[in-house]
Write a protein that holds these residues in place. Structure first.
Motif, PDB file in Angstrom:
ATOM      1  N   THR A 310       0.816  -1.213   0.000  1.00  0.00           N
ATOM      2  CA  THR A 310       0.000   0.000   0.000  1.00  0.00           C
ATOM      3  C   THR A 310       0.852   1.266   0.000  1.00  0.00           C
ATOM      4  OG1 THR A 310      -0.161   0.014   2.426  1.00  0.00           O
ATOM      5  CG2 THR A 310      -1.904  -1.127   1.223  1.00  0.00           C
ATOM      6  N   GLY A 311       2.172   1.105   0.116  1.00  0.00           N
ATOM      7  CA  GLY A 311       3.046   2.269   0.104  1.00  0.00           C
ATOM      8  C   GLY A 311       3.220   2.908   1.453  1.00  0.00           C
ATOM      9  N   ARG A 312       3.283   2.076   2.506  1.00  0.00           N
ATOM     10  CA  ARG A 312       3.483   2.603   3.845  1.00  0.00           C
ATOM     11  C   ARG A 312       4.926   2.407   4.299  1.00  0.00           C
ATOM     12  NH1 ARG A 312      -0.277   4.339   2.108  1.00  0.00           N
ATOM     13  NH2 ARG A 312      -2.373   4.581   2.968  1.00  0.00           N
ATOM     14  N   ALA A 313       5.495   3.438   4.888  1.00  0.00           N
ATOM     15  CA  ALA A 313       6.820   3.322   5.485  1.00  0.00           C
ATOM     16  C   ALA A 313       6.766   2.283   6.600  1.00  0.00           C
ATOM     17  CB  ALA A 313       7.273   4.666   6.037  1.00  0.00           C
ATOM     18  N   LEU A 314       7.910   1.629   6.842  1.00  0.00           N
ATOM     19  CA  LEU A 314       7.949   0.495   7.767  1.00  0.00           C
ATOM     20  C   LEU A 314       8.959   0.752   8.883  1.00  0.00           C
ATOM     21  CD1 LEU A 314       8.204  -2.068   4.881  1.00  0.00           C
ATOM     22  CD2 LEU A 314       6.178  -1.838   6.335  1.00  0.00           C
ATOM     23  N   ILE A 315       8.504   0.646  10.117  1.00  0.00           N
ATOM     24  CA  ILE A 315       9.420   0.616  11.251  1.00  0.00           C
ATOM     25  C   ILE A 315       9.464  -0.832  11.714  1.00  0.00           C
ATOM     26  CG2 ILE A 315       9.910   1.405  13.582  1.00  0.00           C
ATOM     27  CD1 ILE A 315       8.377   3.935  12.999  1.00  0.00           C
ATOM     28  N   VAL A 316      10.645  -1.439  11.664  1.00  0.00           N
ATOM     29  CA  VAL A 316      10.785  -2.855  12.005  1.00  0.00           C
ATOM     30  C   VAL A 316      11.941  -3.034  12.976  1.00  0.00           C
ATOM     31  CG1 VAL A 316       9.917  -3.504   9.712  1.00  0.00           C
ATOM     32  CG2 VAL A 316      12.386  -3.423  10.116  1.00  0.00           C
ATOM     33  N   THR A 317      11.991  -4.211  13.576  1.00  0.00           N
ATOM     34  CA  THR A 317      13.099  -4.533  14.473  1.00  0.00           C
ATOM     35  C   THR A 317      14.196  -5.260  13.708  1.00  0.00           C
ATOM     36  OG1 THR A 317      11.788  -6.459  15.146  1.00  0.00           O
ATOM     37  CG2 THR A 317      11.831  -4.579  16.645  1.00  0.00           C
ATOM     38  N   VAL A 330      15.752   3.583   3.888  1.00  0.00           N
ATOM     39  CA  VAL A 330      15.244   3.488   2.517  1.00  0.00           C
ATOM     40  C   VAL A 330      13.744   3.178   2.537  1.00  0.00           C
ATOM     41  CG1 VAL A 330      15.474   2.386   0.261  1.00  0.00           C
ATOM     42  CG2 VAL A 330      17.496   2.717   1.711  1.00  0.00           C
ATOM     43  N   GLU A 331      13.389   1.942   2.905  1.00  0.00           N
ATOM     44  CA  GLU A 331      11.970   1.588   2.998  1.00  0.00           C
ATOM     45  C   GLU A 331      11.379   1.909   4.366  1.00  0.00           C
ATOM     46  OE1 GLU A 331      13.967  -0.661  -0.102  1.00  0.00           O
ATOM     47  OE2 GLU A 331      14.290  -0.768   2.073  1.00  0.00           O
ATOM     48  N   GLY A 332      12.246   2.240   5.304  1.00  0.00           N
ATOM     49  CA  GLY A 332      11.768   2.515   6.659  1.00  0.00           C
ATOM     50  C   GLY A 332      12.925   2.633   7.622  1.00  0.00           C
ATOM     51  N   LEU A 333      12.652   2.351   8.878  1.00  0.00           N
ATOM     52  CA  LEU A 333      13.639   2.476   9.939  1.00  0.00           C
ATOM     53  C   LEU A 333      13.752   1.151  10.682  1.00  0.00           C
ATOM     54  CD1 LEU A 333      12.477   5.937  11.344  1.00  0.00           C
ATOM     55  CD2 LEU A 333      14.359   5.510   9.729  1.00  0.00           C
ATOM     56  N   ILE A 334      14.971   0.818  11.087  1.00  0.00           N
ATOM     57  CA  ILE A 334      15.225  -0.421  11.827  1.00  0.00           C
ATOM     58  C   ILE A 334      15.673  -0.057  13.242  1.00  0.00           C
ATOM     59  CG2 ILE A 334      16.594  -2.531  11.950  1.00  0.00           C
ATOM     60  CD1 ILE A 334      16.888  -2.455   8.933  1.00  0.00           C
ATOM     61  N   VAL A 335      15.027  -0.690  14.227  1.00  0.00           N
ATOM     62  CA  VAL A 335      15.358  -0.437  15.632  1.00  0.00           C
ATOM     63  C   VAL A 335      15.667  -1.769  16.312  1.00  0.00           C
ATOM     64  CG1 VAL A 335      13.875   1.605  15.705  1.00  0.00           C
ATOM     65  CG2 VAL A 335      12.951  -0.616  16.399  1.00  0.00           C
ATOM     66  N   PRO A 336      16.372  -1.748  17.442  1.00  0.00           N
ATOM     67  CA  PRO A 336      16.640  -2.999  18.157  1.00  0.00           C
ATOM     68  C   PRO A 336      15.336  -3.608  18.681  1.00  0.00           C
ATOM     69  CG  PRO A 336      18.074  -1.223  18.926  1.00  0.00           C
ATOM     70  CD  PRO A 336      17.012  -0.583  18.094  1.00  0.00           C
ATOM     71  N   PRO A 337      15.251  -4.937  18.757  1.00  0.00           N
ATOM     72  CA  PRO A 337      14.068  -5.549  19.371  1.00  0.00           C
ATOM     73  C   PRO A 337      14.042  -5.279  20.872  1.00  0.00           C
ATOM     74  CG  PRO A 337      15.728  -7.223  18.881  1.00  0.00           C
ATOM     75  CD  PRO A 337      16.216  -5.939  18.274  1.00  0.00           C
ATOM     76  N   ASN A 338      12.839  -5.298  21.437  1.00  0.00           N
ATOM     77  CA  ASN A 338      12.666  -5.120  22.885  1.00  0.00           C
ATOM     78  C   ASN A 338      13.132  -3.753  23.369  1.00  0.00           C
ATOM     79  OD1 ASN A 338      11.540  -7.664  23.775  1.00  0.00           O
ATOM     80  ND2 ASN A 338      13.521  -8.580  23.272  1.00  0.00           N
ATOM     81  N   ASP A 339      13.132  -2.743  22.513  1.00  0.00           N
ATOM     82  CA  ASP A 339      13.623  -1.415  22.890  1.00  0.00           C
ATOM     83  C   ASP A 339      12.522  -0.394  22.621  1.00  0.00           C
ATOM     84  OD1 ASP A 339      14.943   1.021  23.212  1.00  0.00           O
ATOM     85  OD2 ASP A 339      16.834   0.262  22.419  1.00  0.00           O
ATOM     86  N   ALA A 340      11.683  -0.155  23.624  1.00  0.00           N
ATOM     87  CA  ALA A 340      10.556   0.761  23.459  1.00  0.00           C
ATOM     88  C   ALA A 340      11.038   2.191  23.221  1.00  0.00           C
ATOM     89  CB  ALA A 340       9.654   0.704  24.687  1.00  0.00           C
ATOM     90  N   THR A 341      12.149   2.564  23.842  1.00  0.00           N
ATOM     91  CA  THR A 341      12.660   3.928  23.670  1.00  0.00           C
ATOM     92  C   THR A 341      13.065   4.175  22.219  1.00  0.00           C
ATOM     93  OG1 THR A 341      13.423   4.015  25.960  1.00  0.00           O
ATOM     94  CG2 THR A 341      14.394   5.582  24.415  1.00  0.00           C
ATOM     95  N   ALA A 364       9.094   1.324  -0.332  1.00  0.00           N
ATOM     96  CA  ALA A 364       8.650   0.007   0.119  1.00  0.00           C
ATOM     97  C   ALA A 364       7.820  -0.688  -0.963  1.00  0.00           C
ATOM     98  CB  ALA A 364       7.850   0.137   1.407  1.00  0.00           C
ATOM     99  N   ARG A 365       6.971   0.074  -1.654  1.00  0.00           N
ATOM    100  CA  ARG A 365       6.180  -0.484  -2.756  1.00  0.00           C
ATOM    101  C   ARG A 365       7.101  -0.967  -3.881  1.00  0.00           C
ATOM    102  NH1 ARG A 365       0.933  -2.182  -4.600  1.00  0.00           N
ATOM    103  NH2 ARG A 365       0.930  -1.935  -6.856  1.00  0.00           N
TER     104      ARG A 365
END
Length: 391
Positions: A310-317, A330-341, A364-365
């Protein structure tokens, strides 16, 4: 809609036996592969626990053989009975290929196939859709079973009558090591794939407040609690954001989230518990961006691909599967797992920069169209079969 992949008939129909725990899992993830196998080889038998959806499976052109995999059970006596039952079915059906999907069916079907392999022509296709809950633990019985299953798969892959399908490079590494790119018996699929015509790209809506979407099974390994905590942090900082949670508990999963916990979250200001979602395209169209806060164990989350379509940016772990599709920045942002901050910081960044969010969504599309559609997955699976069967 995308048309199923077809290949020239091998001359006479071939039989494929597909072993998977639940009929709903087949229908949610593997319809394109089944259609492609029916078109390419003729006779496909689906061995699965039936929960009233047999007619839908048969509409794909497959025969259905009800079989209770007892997905929630780890009792060794019951597992031995399942292996005996599968051994009987393989002997009865005499398939050219037995195709086991997911960790538990691979282990049980692999043992049954070994018991049968000396007496026939049947080859084994192992389809690893992630390492599941067992692969996210580091102690206990589940971890021991996970290790035993991986060793079994590695042993099976030393033979010349087996092949492996995975959904990310990390899982290929787990099984056969770093040399997998040089092996013709290992194939990386684009997850379950998505039909980009059924889930089209739509403009990111102007929403006040912005809406972060999560869609998936409500199990603790998905990290939904971390997402809720991150939302609470943003609320405390006065950053407006609505959180839309789609999905239901998976009662057969030992890490299922209780319904009363979902109801508690749903009473939190700014959080909407949507429940079951039958139309993922409509769900994502009413969001600003998608969040996949997984703790790991998955192959490549289908919801991630649907949001990308659908063309949505992705925040993933930063876990297997998620980091295979999403390139940070590029397609989104990558964060560490288990890290709410860290998750809260990433969401705040997208909230503050709608142009960046839209640009990542468009990327992402494009990424989806470059190897992660249903057609890509079906073609890759059929090609893997052709190599395994030498046709």
């Amino acid at each position: 809609m995308q048309q199923p992949h077809t290949v020239q008939s091998p001359g006479s129909p071939l039989k494929v036996m597909l072993c998977v725990t639940e009929d709903w899992f087949v229908l949610s993830h593997f319809q394109p592969i089944i259609r492609a196998l029916v078109a390419a080889f003729g006779d496909v038998v689906v061995v699965t626990t039936v929960s009233g959806r047999q007619t839908e499976l048969e509409a794909l052109g497959a025969r259905v053989m009800p079989f209770d995999f007892q997905r929630a059970s780890f009792d060794p006596v019951r597992q031995a009975g399942i292996v005996r039952g599968l051994t009987h079915l393989i002997r009865q059906e005499q398939p050219d290929v037995v195709h086991a999907i997911a960790l538990k069916p691979i282990a049980l079907t692999g043992l049954a196939w070994l018991a049968k392999s000396g007496a026939g022509k049947t080859k084994l296709m192992m389809h690893l859709t992630g390492v599941g809950f067992a692969g996210t633990t580091s102690t206990g019985r589940n971890f021991s079973l996970y290790g035993m299953t991986l060793r079994l798969i590695t042993r099976l892959m030393r033979r010349n009558d087996t092949a492996l399908l995975v959904e990310n490079p990390d899982d290929a590494d787990r099984v056969v090591g770093k040399d997998w790119p040089n092996r013709s018996d290992v194939t990386i699929l684009g997850g379950a794939g998505v039909d980009p015509d059924v889930i089209p790209e739509t403009p990111v809506p102007t929403l006040h407040p912005p809406v972060a979407g999560y869609l998936g099974r409500m199990v603790w390994t998905k990290g939904v609690d971390v997402l809720v905590e991150a939302h609470t942090m943003l609320a405390a900082r006065g950053i407006p954001l609505a959180l839309k949670l789609g999905g239901t508990p998976d009662v057969a999963n030992p890490r299922s989230i209780a319904q009363d916990q979902l109801e508690l979250w749903g009473r939190t200001p700014g959080i909407i518990c949507h429940g079951r979602v039958d139309n993922p395209a409509a769900f994502w169209q009413q969001t600003s961006f998608a969040v996949v806060p997984s703790r790991g164990g998955e192959g490549l989350p289908r919801a991630l691909l649907e949001a990308a379509a659908t063309g949505r940016a992705l925040i993933v772990t930063d876990v297997p599967g998620c980091r295979y599709f999403v390139r940070d920045g590029v397609e989104g942002l990558i964060v560490p797992p288990n890290d709410a901050t860290a998750l809260a910081v990433a969401m705040a960044r997208l909230i503050a920069d709608p142009k960046l969010t839209a640009r990542m969504g468009a990327a992402a599309r494009v990424r989806l169209l470059d190897g992660f559609t249903e057609r890509h997955v079906a073609e890759a699976a059929v090609s893997a079969y052709q190599r395994l069967l030498n046709i």
